[in-house]
Write an enzyme that holds these catalytic residues in place. Sequence first.
Site, PDB file in Angstrom:
ATOM      1  CB  SER A   1      89.768  -7.552 -23.265  1.00 21.34           C
ATOM      2  OG  SER A   1      88.120  -8.290 -22.852  1.00 21.34           O
TER       3      SER A   1
ATOM      4  CG  ASP B   1      84.022   1.837 -35.927  1.00 23.00           C
ATOM      5  OD1 ASP B   1      85.503   1.383 -36.103  1.00 23.00           O
ATOM      6  OD2 ASP B   1      83.362   0.951 -35.324  1.00 23.00           O
TER       7      ASP B   1
ATOM      8  CE  LYS C   1      90.505 -12.178 -23.487  1.00 15.70           C
ATOM      9  NZ  LYS C   1      90.652 -12.467 -22.022  1.00 15.70           N
TER      10      LYS C   1
END
Length: 337
Positions: A148, A159, A173
């Site tokens: 999460s 990224d 999740k």
Amino acid sequence: QLIALLGQARQQKVKLDVRRQNTPRLLEFILSPETMNAPSVDRAFRLDSGAAYIRISAFEKNTGADLRAAIEKLGGRSLPGLVIDLRNNGGGVLAAALEAASLFLRPGQTIISVRGRSKKTEQIDVPAQAAEPYAFPVAILVNEKSASASEVLAAALQDHGRARIVGEPTFGKGLVQSVYPLRGGSGLALTVAFYYSPKGRSLQRPLRYNQLAGATTGTESGGLTPDVLARPEASSRLRLVLETSASFTAFATEFVRRNSLAAGFRITGAVLDEYRSWLAARDIQPAVREWTADLAWIRNRLEQEIVTLGIGVEAGDEIELRHDPVVRRALEQLAAR
């Protein structure tokens, strides 16, 4: 196992019987459930390399501010590097993960996006008024229980090339749910959207319903694949025996009772010999080859337990983490950047 058992009794008192070493009778304790305000940034210290180590156990309302405060306390912008430990962090408040990511990304950079079939894509960026981000290299530790909000922070920094992710694939999740109340005090949680990383990777592990198993199962591994795969060391037969027999705790209890400890305590050869004789008196007599192969681990584990009992849990944790193979791999990544 004990923590899991007590966690099932959050609404009622629990009677706990404890047998202490060298005490013949059982001691009875009645435990009452109570909410505790434990800090989510629960460990922060400098490693031997000079880099900082910070563990975030969950994401709560003040986690972002607490993370910044911990960084400043350890050296702020002068730090040569930072290891953020998100292992076993199941997530929490999304806003706290966004605030934490903003400490390392430039204003305007995307942190996460939310997409749903009937929901317009929402992109969440670092606020334009955000303070200048930290520039030192970062490594983030994850495992299969990182989920999460933990995945949101790790994916955003991965990224943008802002951090190296070290450890094991995460849980996966990354979904948004609306809860609709039903009769009888029950409710229906309906998934309406998914979280995506800045490069468009879904954080949610693909799911399908297995009729035979009667459960929803994942078709792939977790949401994030680390840049560097690293796992805890495998246990040997001797390690399992020493741990399951509680030998470290039992010996450390007697040792601390006889000796006064000061900061900087280290295990000497004499202490190791004493421990080995103590084991032999209890019919634990490893072969020379087994003892030699695990000697470094035994020294570190024994030192951790003695320091934990004699000085404090935080000091013991520092010893454990300084010898953690996943932490060491993270430090290698920091040194290479």
